[in-house]
Design an enzyme around this catalytic site. Sequence first.
Site, PDB file in Angstrom:
ATOM      1  N   GLU A  28      13.457 -23.282  89.860  1.00  0.00           N
ATOM      2  CA  GLU A  28      12.456 -24.110  89.189  1.00  0.00           C
ATOM      3  C   GLU A  28      13.081 -25.396  88.653  1.00  0.00           C
ATOM      4  OE1 GLU A  28      13.064 -20.919  88.749  1.00  0.00           O
ATOM      5  OE2 GLU A  28      11.272 -19.774  88.200  1.00  0.00           O
ATOM      6  N   GLY A  49      21.522 -17.182  77.884  1.00  0.00           N
ATOM      7  CA  GLY A  49      20.445 -18.174  77.951  1.00  0.00           C
ATOM      8  C   GLY A  49      19.524 -18.115  76.743  1.00  0.00           C
ATOM      9  N   ARG A  50      19.108 -16.909  76.363  1.00  0.00           N
ATOM     10  CA  ARG A  50      18.122 -16.787  75.278  1.00  0.00           C
ATOM     11  C   ARG A  50      18.745 -16.958  73.899  1.00  0.00           C
ATOM     12  NH1 ARG A  50      18.912 -12.430  78.513  1.00  0.00           N
ATOM     13  NH2 ARG A  50      19.621 -10.478  77.610  1.00  0.00           N
ATOM     14  N   LYS A  96      13.418 -12.969  92.263  1.00  0.00           N
ATOM     15  CA  LYS A  96      14.023 -14.216  92.765  1.00  0.00           C
ATOM     16  C   LYS A  96      14.428 -14.043  94.229  1.00  0.00           C
ATOM     17  CE  LYS A  96      16.211 -15.686  88.410  1.00  0.00           C
ATOM     18  NZ  LYS A  96      17.473 -15.932  87.726  1.00  0.00           N
ATOM     19  N   GLU A 124      13.570  -9.822  77.274  1.00  0.00           N
ATOM     20  CA  GLU A 124      14.653  -9.928  78.266  1.00  0.00           C
ATOM     21  C   GLU A 124      15.869  -9.138  77.777  1.00  0.00           C
ATOM     22  OE1 GLU A 124      14.943 -13.415  81.173  1.00  0.00           O
ATOM     23  OE2 GLU A 124      16.596 -13.830  79.829  1.00  0.00           O
ATOM     24  N   HIS A 166      -9.184 -14.695  65.540  1.00  0.00           N
ATOM     25  CA  HIS A 166     -10.428 -14.880  66.276  1.00  0.00           C
ATOM     26  C   HIS A 166     -10.250 -14.544  67.740  1.00  0.00           C
ATOM     27  CE1 HIS A 166     -12.218 -16.670  62.712  1.00  0.00           C
ATOM     28  NE2 HIS A 166     -11.018 -17.204  62.517  1.00  0.00           N
ATOM     29  N   LYS A 172      21.993 -23.181  82.612  1.00  0.00           N
ATOM     30  CA  LYS A 172      23.302 -22.538  82.488  1.00  0.00           C
ATOM     31  C   LYS A 172      23.968 -22.438  83.858  1.00  0.00           C
ATOM     32  CE  LYS A 172      25.351 -18.189  80.966  1.00  0.00           C
ATOM     33  NZ  LYS A 172      25.200 -16.975  80.175  1.00  0.00           N
TER      34      LYS A 172
HETATM   35  O1  LIG Z   1      19.732 -21.688  82.431  1.00  0.00           O
HETATM   36  P1  LIG Z   1      19.454 -21.143  83.769  1.00  0.00           P
HETATM   37  O2  LIG Z   1      20.691 -20.674  84.472  1.00  0.00           O
HETATM   38  O3  LIG Z   1      18.702 -22.149  84.609  1.00  0.00           O
HETATM   39  O4  LIG Z   1      18.550 -19.867  83.613  1.00  0.00           O
HETATM   40  C1  LIG Z   1      17.288 -19.948  83.035  1.00  0.00           C
HETATM   41  C2  LIG Z   1      16.775 -18.587  82.643  1.00  0.00           C
HETATM   42  O5  LIG Z   1      16.694 -17.744  83.769  1.00  0.00           O
HETATM   43  C3  LIG Z   1      17.081 -16.432  83.434  1.00  0.00           C
HETATM   44  O6  LIG Z   1      18.303 -16.181  83.988  1.00  0.00           O
HETATM   45  C4  LIG Z   1      16.074 -15.428  83.901  1.00  0.00           C
HETATM   46  O7  LIG Z   1      15.635 -15.699  85.178  1.00  0.00           O
HETATM   47  C5  LIG Z   1      17.155 -16.446  81.923  1.00  0.00           C
HETATM   48  O8  LIG Z   1      17.956 -15.456  81.422  1.00  0.00           O
HETATM   49  C6  LIG Z   1      17.616 -17.827  81.662  1.00  0.00           C
HETATM   50  O9  LIG Z   1      17.427 -18.210  80.345  1.00  0.00           O
END
Ligand SMILES: O=P(O)(O)OC[C@H]1O[C@](O)(CO)[C@@H](O)[C@@H]1O
Length: 552
Positions: free
Chosen positions: A217, A270-271, A515, A356, A387, A211
Site C-alpha cells: 500500500e 510498528g504499533r 498479503k 495485532e 446514538h 518500517k
Molecule cells: O511500516 P511497514 O513496514 O510499512 O508496515 C506497516 C504495518 O504493516 C504490518 O506489518 C501489518 O501488515 C503492521 O504491523 C505494520 O505496522
Amino acid sequence: MTEAARLRAAWAAVESLARDPRPDGSAPHSIRPLFAADPERFARLSRRAGDILLDLSKTAISEAVLAALLRLAEAAGVAPRRDAMARGEPVNATERRAALHLALRAPPEAGFRTGAEDAAAEVAEVLARMRDFCAAVHGGQALGATGERFTDVVNIGIGGSDLGPAMVTRALWTPAAPLRAHYLANVDAHAWEALRPRLDPARTLVLVASKTFTTQETMTNAALVRDWLRGAVGEGVGAHLAALSTNLRATAEFGIAPERVFPFRDWVGGRFSLWSAIGLSIALALGWDAFARLLAGARAMDEHHLSAPLDRNLPVLLALAEVWHVNGLGYPTRAVLPYDERLARLPAHLQQLEMESLGKRVLLDGSPAPHRTGPVVFGEPGTNAQHSFLQLIHQGTTPVPCDILLIARPDHPHADSHRKLLANGLAQAEALMRGKEAGQVRAEMQAAGADPAEIERLLPHRVFPGDRPTVTLLLPQLDPHTLGQLVALYEHKVATLGALWGINAFDQWGVELGKQLAGAILPELEAGAPRPGAHDGSTEGLMRAILRLGAG
Ligand SMILES: O=P(O)(O)OC[C@H]1O[C@](O)(CO)[C@@H](O)[C@@H]1O
C-alpha cells in the site's frame, strides 16, 4: 510447587471466583452489591499515576478478585517479563528481537541497550536529526524545489506507520500549529484522489513511512505521490521527500537522499513506533516541543510501570481488569469511548495496538493457548457512540466492558458544552452499572399515566439489566504530556497481557497469509483471468464477476 503448577493454581483461583457466588450470595459479575457493601469502594479501587486517574470500581472486581488477579500476575511473571523487555532481551521470540520502544522516549543516561547495541545513543542521534530537520522546515531553510515554504506534510504509511501519528496529530493539532498534516494509508486511490485537490505540490512535504519499505500500500501510494510531485516541480522532487524506515537500501533505491532518511531499528514494533522517526509528521505538524513533551509523557508512564508495585501499577491493573472480563466473566469484546472528539482516532490506534498484539492462539512455546486471549476492541467518541452502538451495551445479551475516557478541562471556551459532554460520560457508566429494574420502570410509567396492560407489554423492553462494567480514565487536560502518558499506559497494558496469557505480543504473523494471496491474485487480475484451479470456487467466481464488470 513448580512454576507451572503455581500458574495453574492462580488461574483456577480466578476462575472459581468468576464462577461461584460470593460469600454474601451475590453473583460474581454483579457490581452494585460491592458499592452497597463498601462506601469506600471508589477510593479503594481507583489509582493515580502522574496525570491519570484510573477507576476500576465500576467493575465486579472485589477485594478477593483483585488479590487473586495480583497472584496471577506474580505467577505469570509479569514483573520479570517487563524487566526483560526493558533490558532489551529478545522478548519478541519468534522474530528474535527486542521490543525496546521504551528506549525511544528515555533520556540517553537511561542507557537502554539490546545485545551489543547502544539503543540510547542510536535514539539520541536520530532525534537530534529529526529536531534539526523540523527546525529547518519551520525556519524556512528547508524549502520546496520552487523556493516555497512548506505548509503541508503528507505521511504515507499504513498500520503502525500511520495510526499512531494520525491519532496524535488529530488529538493535538490546532490552527496555530506550524504545518497541516495529512495521512495517506489505503491503497485505494480514492484516498489520494480526495487528498490531492487540497494540496499545493510546491508547498507539500511528503514522508514515506514504512518500517520495511516494502509494504504494498505504502509503496504504491509513494510512487503515485512522487509522480504527482515530479509533474509539478520536476527533478527537484527530492526536496519534497523524506523517508522513515529501517530499510536503508530500499529508501535509497526509491531515490530518497540519505540525509532525508530518518532511520529506526527493528526493535521498534510498528504499533509501538509513533515515538520513533515514524513520529516525524507529529513533530513537523505540532512543533518539536510538542513532540518532546509527548515523549516525556510516555517516559513518565514508563518510569511508573517499571517501578510501581503491581497493585499500584496502572498498566498492570488495566491488564488484570481485562483478564477478569475476558477470562473470568467470558466477555469477548471491549469498547473504547473517549469523551473527547480530539481522540476520535484513539480507538483505531488501540485496535491495532491491542488486536495485532494479542490476537494470538498459541503460547510462546507453540502450544495452544489454554485461555481466551485478546478481545475484539472497537470504539467511537462519546457522545456519538451513545446514538449508535451503546444500545447493545446497555441491553444486548453479552456485556461489553467499556473504557470511558474523560478529560476534565477543555481547550475551548464553551463550558456548557463541556459539562454536557462530561455529564454524558459519567451517566453512561452509571447507567451501565446501575441498570433500571422492573419496579422502577413500572412506577415511572404509572406516574406518566400509562395504561396497565401497556405497562406490562413494554416492561421487558424498558428494563436495563445493569452490572455492566466500565473502567474510567480521567485526565486533567489533553496535551502532549498527558496523551503520551495515556498511550504508553495502553502499550504497557498490552505487554502485560502478553505476559499474563503467555503469548508473544510483539509479532504479527497473522497478517502474512492475506498479503501472500493478494500477491498471487494481482497478476491474475492483470492478466484478465484467474489461474484455473488456483483458488476456491468463491474466489474464482468473484474474480470472474469483477473482470466481467470491467476491473483489472
Ligand atoms: O511500516 P511497514 O513496514 O510499512 O508496515 C506497516 C504495518 O504493516 C504490518 O506489518 C501489518 O501488515 C503492521 O504491523 C505494520 O505496522
